[in-house]
Structures are given as structure tokens and as C-alpha cells.
Design a protein around this motif. Structure first.
Motif, PDB file in Angstrom:
ATOM      1  N   LEU A 209       0.829  -1.194   0.000  1.00 47.88           N
ATOM      2  CA  LEU A 209       0.000   0.000   0.000  1.00 47.88           C
ATOM      3  C   LEU A 209       0.868   1.250   0.000  1.00 47.88           C
ATOM      4  N   SER A 210       1.918   1.204   0.823  1.00 46.03           N
ATOM      5  CA  SER A 210       2.759   2.390   0.916  1.00 46.03           C
ATOM      6  C   SER A 210       3.598   2.531  -0.351  1.00 46.03           C
TER       7      SER A 210
ATOM      8  N   LYS B 179       1.343   4.242  -3.129  1.00 47.74           N
ATOM      9  CA  LYS B 179       0.458   5.295  -2.619  1.00 47.74           C
ATOM     10  C   LYS B 179       0.024   6.276  -3.708  1.00 47.74           C
TER      11      LYS B 179
ATOM     12  N   TRP C 187      -3.012   5.183  -5.284  1.00 51.23           N
ATOM     13  CA  TRP C 187      -4.131   5.357  -4.359  1.00 51.23           C
ATOM     14  C   TRP C 187      -4.599   6.803  -4.358  1.00 51.23           C
ATOM     15  N   GLY C 188      -3.642   7.724  -4.469  1.00 56.18           N
ATOM     16  CA  GLY C 188      -4.006   9.136  -4.546  1.00 56.18           C
ATOM     17  C   GLY C 188      -4.906   9.394  -5.745  1.00 56.18           C
TER      18      GLY C 188
ATOM     19  N   ALA D 124      -8.217   7.879  -5.129  1.00 50.80           N
ATOM     20  CA  ALA D 124      -8.964   8.656  -4.148  1.00 50.80           C
ATOM     21  C   ALA D 124      -9.612   9.870  -4.808  1.00 50.80           C
TER      22      ALA D 124
ATOM     23  N   LEU E 120     -12.466   8.740  -6.832  1.00 53.91           N
ATOM     24  CA  LEU E 120     -13.622   8.374  -6.010  1.00 53.91           C
ATOM     25  C   LEU E 120     -14.347   9.613  -5.512  1.00 53.91           C
ATOM     26  N   ILE E 121     -13.557  10.609  -5.061  1.00 48.85           N
ATOM     27  CA  ILE E 121     -14.184  11.849  -4.605  1.00 48.85           C
ATOM     28  C   ILE E 121     -15.013  12.431  -5.737  1.00 48.85           C
TER      29      ILE E 121
ATOM     30  N   VAL F 281       2.531  13.531   1.320  1.00 46.44           N
ATOM     31  CA  VAL F 281       2.228  12.098   1.353  1.00 46.44           C
ATOM     32  C   VAL F 281       3.254  11.322   0.536  1.00 46.44           C
TER      33      VAL F 281
ATOM     34  N   ARG G  82       7.115  11.943   2.481  1.00 51.69           N
ATOM     35  CA  ARG G  82       7.341  11.650   3.900  1.00 51.69           C
ATOM     36  C   ARG G  82       6.378  10.601   4.388  1.00 51.69           C
ATOM     37  N   ASN G  83       6.796   9.935   5.446  1.00 53.24           N
ATOM     38  CA  ASN G  83       5.885   9.009   6.092  1.00 53.24           C
ATOM     39  C   ASN G  83       5.285   9.688   7.308  1.00 53.24           C
TER      40      ASN G  83
END
Lengths: 441, 322
Positions: free
Chosen positions: A7-8, A11, A14-15, A18, A21-22, A394, A397-398
Motif C-alpha cells: 500500500l505504501s 500510494k 491510491w491518490g 482517491a 472516487l471523490i 504524502v 514523507r511518512n
């Protein structure tokens, strides 16, 4: 555990998901109850709207991976759009022809010469085999005469193709050849000045940005703020193709953008040239010492950046039916933003084109969503800025990293650990070309 | 490692949910309006455009049945085209467009027309004839009004005499040429009128006009009238004259007549007169609503200009609540 790691690692996607989806969930509904955001037409609009920025960002990515920056792309696009519109609409010898045709001839000559020489050099290398110790010296025939002949042949071919088009107006293939060549020449000039003068890319391309804008205005002439292009009336009807939907499915500009991403992405990923680009960004000195012709590679990245700006210009002219000296104003910053959102580091050495692709789409979808909700335009700018910062945070950095500053227990170690991982391996003189530099997140 | 990812995942999910919630609540209002009208504006940070938006919003406030969406093209063709595409997707009942450029916006306006949306083009036209209506001012008409008044100021028809400085707007722009041509229709008939500068452009900007005028003042003993293609340039010329103490013997004429700009200058006695270049905002919206309610509208509406001098400036300011 591994799932979370994955997942990381992914990412960025996923952005993108996301944002998508929004868009879908928050989309206003049309009168028929359809989801407006998801409608095919809207998604096509987005792809078409981002394709110009996308092409520019594609070229920019490689430049930034080498640790440079190219601020001149917007102005280069302006020159090329003016030249393109002029060739399409004005018959006879115009400033556009004066600038464009010799450029193509020169570029053809150089490309013929360089490529032929490069082939001979590699043939000689492979013949010398493993016991190669000294640099290859080509004899006169292979090193100079044959490449020159090939160059002249290519040059004549291009002139044979272009000269008959001057008196009537240029066709689609004509402008698709001239505009990218003009961009390529200016881009190569950028690279040459940076390498030969050992100057900062920032200042050189900044100077080129101003110069190119001036050239674009001079080419357009005093009284032409805009050069309109109407296919079928003052320009060839074929030019319409560049605006149309291919097979009624995908817009032509989008196809160019996807093509550029795929081709250049493959080059950066699978060829020695691509490895060199990453190596130079990681540590230029080490790359040079290990025998990479860093200067040439850098010139090539700037030249390709200019080339893509030229292609973007032709698509701009097709899409907006005009060429003008202020086309592409501020585009370089949009492109840089998209590249950085895509996870490419401005320090160089890290990044990928697939990331840039996501970055460009994130930016485009975001603008589209904000506009669909009719949010005040000034507020939109604020939101866009905040989203860039958020996304990059994002990306880079973690959560542990950020918490470390808040002196939370457990954050400290994480911070150190990542700092160590982030540091480029400058202490190791050996060049790890295949490994940790090409962190293609 | 694990906790970090958990945190990130949680944060992202939370962000996703809040945004979606916010956006959906945003959609809930404005459902009870009868008409949804979209207006694509070029930019909002230029005085005339700001006045334009003010006018259209004031008109929209009088029509509670209308939901007006204003988009801002941020002075970029690409952005404005994207805005119009967006309004088409939102299925507005009528589309008002004030194009940044004719050529750049023609394609997308055609797209709206093909999508059966009535299009009202404001201020600057596009290169297609299928729109519903065009509403705009006529720069040549305004130039003529200014020319007529200039002749009057310099001694009247047939007797006018004096030295005129004309400060052009942008050389490549149609409005500048129209404002020049209209003006000269009247002044060229007067043998007594001399022109001092030959096509000097201030590019619509106050500071450039100041520099032009400063030079003209140095090289000419006698200047009687300054005609600026817009108010800021006329004002810049006024400032240049004031700095050498010669503003009293020169008349200044400007164009645009924005309440907050030119009218104020006339009211203070800095400019002799200005001619309004009315924004098509209010009229355009009125016409669109008229059309939506099933009435017939004309193909073209040309907005009149009004001369603003010391006599009526105070009244105009009062009408605009200043």
C-alpha cells in the motif's frame, strides 16, 4: 504486513484513485439523473485538457531526474504555436518559414551525422569486445565522411519534402515536422549552454524563457496578437484530424500524450540512456567518472523536452484554433507541479514517468472536480496549492517522519531510519546503476 | 512500519470521506431554481471585467428564479475553454460567454450550440453565426462620440484648431483601431487640428502613457487636447502634465467610464470627459432570461455610450452607490 507495505509502495495510485472516487461520489447529477463527472464526455474533456500540460511534463520529468529544470518550455511552445499557425494559414515566405525550414534542415543534418557516427562507434566497440581499454578512434571514412553524407541526404530529403509546401500552405505532416524540430533546436541550445558553460539550468532556461517569448512575438509580428487557424477555410481541412476522436473513442491529443508517456517511459526504464539519466541525477560526478558522457545525455534530455513542447504546440493550435505568442504562459509551472506530485524529486535521481502520468491526471481531475462544483475561482487556486503540498507530503514523507517533529515517542527512530534511506549513496564510489537509484515509486 | 501505514491509511480514508460529504452537501442546495445559467468570464482582476461581473450579479439578484454560475478563465484561453466545456457538461439552460479571443473560443461555443444550448456572446464576437445573440458595445461608435466632442472643445465644427495628442491602446487590438478610426472621422475634417504623435501606443497602461506624454510635453510648446484610448492612459497623461504644471491648459478625454475609475477622475476635474463603454453583463442576462421565457430576441444588440462630464459625473457616482 506485506499488504500494508504494498500500500505504501503504491500510494501514488491510491491518490489517483482517491481523487477519482471523490469525483464520482461527490459529482452533481444531471437532469436525467446521470453522474456528470463519470459521463464519458467529461472524462474525455479531462484527458484533452491535460494532454498539453502532460506532454510538457513528460519532457520535464527526464530533465528533473537529471537534477536540472526547464523553465523555457512554455515559451518554446509559444514559438512553435506561432510558427505552426503561420505555416498553416499564410502562403509564401513568412517569418515562420524563415525560422522553421532552415531549422528542420539543420536538425536533419545533425541527426543524420550523430546517429550514423553512434552506430559505427558501437559496431567498433562490439568488435573490440571485452579487451577494450582505450577509447575507440574511428578512421576518417567511418568517423566523418559517411555520417556527413547521411546527414546531407537526410537534410535534402527534408527540404525536398518541405520546399514545395511553402508556396501553397503547409499540410499536417509539414507542421508536425517543423514545429517539433524548432522546439528540439531551442531545447538542444538550452542543454548546450548549460553543459558547455557549466551554468545552472535554472538561470539558463529562465533566460531562454524570456528570449523565446521575444522570438515568438517577433515571428508573429507587431499586429498579430493571435493567428487564427480555421481548418477548411484558411488552412488545410486535414488539420481537423488532430482535434478529432480516434475511432470515436479517444481524443487525438490524449493519444499523443499517452504515446509520449509510453515511449519515453520505456526509454527511461529499459535503455542505457535511461540508466544514465538516473545516474546523472543521483551523482553527476560519479557518473562522469564511471565513463558516462554526462554532457551529451543532459543535452539530449533538454532537446527532447523542447521537442515535446513543439508537439504540444501543434496540438494546442489544433485544439484552440489559433497560435499566439502567449500560448503556454505559465505552463512550465503547471508541468513542474505535476511532475513533483508524481513523486519525482527536484534533487534529481528519483522519479518515473508513470508517476508523472498520475500527477498530471490528479491535477486535471482536481481542476475538473472543483469546476464542476462551481467553487469560487480564487478559492480554487488556494485549494490547488494546498493539495499540491498535501500530495507531495504524502509522497515524500511518512507519517512517522512528520510525527518525529512533534517529539512523539516512536517517531524519532522512524525519522532517522528514513533519513538514512533517503540519502543518495554518494559515499560509495561504485555506481549502482540498476539498483537503489531507480526507485520507481 | 505497520503503525505508520495504519496512520496513513486512516488519514486518507478520513480525508476521502470528509471531502465527499462536503461535496454532496454542496450539491444539495440550488435545486429549487427554475433556470441554471452559466457565464464564462475571461478574468476577474481587471477593472472593466470586475465591473462586468458586478453588473451581471446585480441583475441576477433581481431574478430569484435564476441560478447564475460564473466561471473565471484566469485570462487563459485553455482555462476558459475548459470552463465552457464544464458548463456544457453541467447542462446549463443558457450559456453566456465573453470570449478572451474569437478564434480560441469558437470551437467550444460551436460545441455548446451543437448540444442545443442557447449561447449569448458578450462583448467580443466568435467566428460562427449560429449563436443565439451577440451583445456588445461598439468601439467605433464611442470613438465617434469622442471625436465629435473633441471638435466641440477645440472651437466647434469648421473652426476647430489645436494640437492633439492621441495615446493608443494595444497596437494589435481591434478596440484600439476602432477607437482611433471613429475619433478621426470627425477630427480629420478640421484643417486646424494637428496631430503631434504618430501612432504611439501606451498598451492600455497608465505608466506607459505617462512616459509618452512626458516626452510629448518636452518637445511641444503647445498641446490642447489629449485623447487616451482608455481612462487610465488619459489619467497617466494628465499626471505627466501636472508634474510640469501644464495640466490647466490641456483637455483630457478618456474612454471606459467605469464608476470607480473614469467617472471619479472626471468628477475631480482631472479628466474633461469620458465615454462609457458599458459592460454587457446586465443586458446579456436580461436577454437570456427573456429567451428562456419563450420570447423572441434580436440577433445583435449594440449597447449605447454615454458622455460623462463634470455636469453628470456626481449623479452617475450616486447611482452606483459611490
Amino acid at each position: 504486513m506485506t499488504a500494508l507495505k504494498l500500500l505504501s509502495r503504491t500510494k501514488l495510485y491510491w491518490g489517483l484513485i482517491a481523487i477519482f472516487l471523490i469525483g464520482v461520489l461527490g459529482s452533481p447529477m444531471s437532469s436525467k439523473g446521470n453522474n456528470i463527472f463519470l459521463s464519458y464526455g467529461n472524462l474525455l474533456d479531462v484527458l484533452r485538457q491535460v494532454s498539453t500540460t502532460g506532454l510538457i511534463a513528460t519532457g520535464m520529468t527526464a530533465v528533473i531526474i537529471t537534477g536540472g529544470i526547464d523553465l523555457s518550455v512554455g515559451s518554446l511552445m509559444a514559438i512553435c504555436s506561432v510558427v505552426c499557425a503561420m505555416l498553416l494559414t499564410v502562403p509564401g515566405v513568412t517569418p515562420g518559414v524563415v525560422l522553421g525550414v532552415p531549422t528542420v534542415a539543420l536538425v536533419a543534418l545533425c541527426i543524420g551525422f550523430v546517429v550514423t557516427r553512434f552506430i559505427f562507434q558501437n559496431l567498433a566497440k562490439s568488435r573490440a569486445g571485452a579487451d577494450l581499454v582505450r577509447e575507440i578512434r574511428l578512421d576518417g571514412v567511418r568517423g566523418l565522411v559517411t555520417p556527413a553524407v547521411v546527414g546531407v541526404v537526410l537534410c535534402s530529403l527534408s527540404l525536398w519534402f518541405l520546399l514545395p509546401q511553402i508556396e501553397p500552405k503547409f499540410g499536417v505532416l509539414g507542421v508536425l515536422l517543423v514545429a517539433p524540430c524548432v522546439g528540439l533546436l531551442f531545447g538542444a541550445l538550452n542543454g548546450f549552454i548549460i553543459v558547455a558553460g557549466r551554468l545552472q539550468p535554472f538561470i539558463v532556461t529562465l533566460a531562454m524563457m524570456v528570449t523565446a517569448l521575444g522570438i515568438a512575438r517577433l515571428t508573429a509580428g507587431q499586429n498579430n496578437a493571435v493567428l487564427p487557424v480555421y481548418t477548411g477555410s484558411n488552412a488545410t481541412a486535414d488539420f481537423e484530424i488532430l482535434r478529432s476522436l480516434v475511432f470515436g473513442v479517444i481524443p487525438m491529443p490524449g493519444l499523443f500524450f499517452l504515446g509520449a508517456i509510453l515511449i519515453y517511459g520505456a526509454v527511461l526504464r529499459f535503455t542505457p540512456f535511461g540508466r544514465y539519466v538516473y545516474a546523472i541525477g543521483g551523482n553527476e560526478e560519479a557518473a562522469r567518472l564511471s565513463g558516462i558522457a554526462a554532457g551529451r545525455v543532459k543535452i539530449a534530455t533538454y532537446a527532447i523536452s523542447g521537442l515535446l513542447a513543439g508537439i504540444a504546440a501543434v496540438l494546442y493550435v489544433a485544439q484552440y484554433r489559433q497560435g499566439k505568442p502567449d500560448a503556454g504562459a505559465g505552463l512550465e509551472l503547471d508541468a513542474i507541479a505535476a511532475v513533483v506530485i508524481g513523486g519525482t524529486s527536484l534533487m534529481g535521481g528519483r522519479g518515473s514517468l508513470i508517476g508523472t502520468f498520475c500527477g498530471v491526471l490528479i491535477f486535471g481531475l482536481l481542476s475538473n472536480i472543483l469546476q464542476l462544483h462551481n467553487i469560487n475561482s480564487n478559492l480554487q487556486l488556494v485549494l490547488k496549492g494546498m493539495i499540491i503540498i498535501g500530495t507531495v507530503l504524502v509522497q515524500e514523507r511518512n507519517a512517522g517522519d512528520l510525527l518525529a517533529y512533534l517529539r512523539l515517542p516512536g517517531g524519532q527512530t522512524a525519522h532517522k531510519e528514513t533519513a538514512a534511506a533517503k540519502r543518495p549513496s554518494q559515499e560509495t564510489p561504485s555506481l549502482n546503476l540498476g539498483g537503489n537509484k531507480n526507485e520507481t515509486t | 512500519m505497520k503503525r505508520r501505514d495504519m496512520l496513513k491509511l486512516a488519514a486518507m480514508t478520513a480525508a476521502l470521506l470528509t471531502t465527499t460529504a462536503l461535496l454532496t452537501t454542496g450539491n444539495a442546495y440550488a435545486q429549487d431554481k427554475k433556470w441554471k445559467i452559466g457565464f464564462s468570464q475571461v478574468t476577474t482582476i481587471e477593472p472593466w471585467r470586475a465591473q462586468f461581473n458586478k453588473d451581471i450579479l446585480a441583475e441576477a439578484a433581481k431574478h430569484p428564479e435564476v441560478e447564475l454560475i460564473i466561471t473565471d478563465g484566469e485570462d487563459k484561453t485553455e482555462k476558459q475553454v475548459a470552463d465552457v466545456e464544464n458548463l456544457i457538461r453541467q447542462e446549463v439552460d443558457a450559456l453566456l460567454v465573453s470570449p478572451k479571443e474569437s478564434a480560441g473560443l469558437t470551437g467550444v461555443v460551436q460545441q455548446a450550440i451543437d448540444a442545443k444550448i442557447p449561447v449569448f456572446v458578450l462583448d467580443r464576437n466568435v467566428d460562427t453565426k449560429d449563436y443565439t445573440q451577440f451583445v456588445g458595445g461598439d468601439n467605433a461608435l464611442i470613438g465617434r462620440a469622442a471625436g465629435e466632442y473633441a471638435v466641440e472643445l477645440l472651437g466647434g465644427k469648421g473652426k476647430a484648431a489645436g494640437n492633439v495628442v492621441e495615446i493608443w491602446g494595444g497596437m494589435g487590438t481591434q478596440p484600439a483601431h476602432d477607437r482611433h478610426d471613429g475619433f478621426h472621422e470627425f477630427t480629420d475634417k478640421e484643417p486646424g487640428i494637428k496631430y503631434l504623435l504618430d501612432q504611439q501606443s501606451g498598451d492600455w497602461k497608465q505608466d506607459q502613457a505617462y512616459n509618452l506624454m512626458a516626452n510629448a510635453l518636452k518637445s511641444n510648446e503647445k498641446i490642447d487636447l489629449v485623447y487616451g484610448h482608455n481612462d487610465p492612459m488619459a489619467y497617466g497623461a494628465y499626471l505627466a502634465a501636472k508634474d510640469v504644471g501644464r495640466e490647466k491648459d490641456i483637455k483630457f478625454i478618456g474612454i471606459d467610464g467605469l464608476p470607480n475609475e473614469g467617472v471619479q477622475m472626471v468628477n475631480k476635474g482631472e479628466l474633461t470627459a469620458t465615454f462609457t463603454y458599458v459592460t454587457p453583463g446586465a443586458e446579456g442576462l436580461r436577454q437570456a432570461i427573456k429567451f428562456l421565457n419563450g420570447e423572441k430576441v434580436e440577433k445583435t444588440i449594440t449597447l449605447p455610450t454615454e458622455k460623462i462630464t463634470k455636469e453628470n459625473a456626481a449623479q452617475v457616482l450616486k447611482d452606483n452607490g459611490l
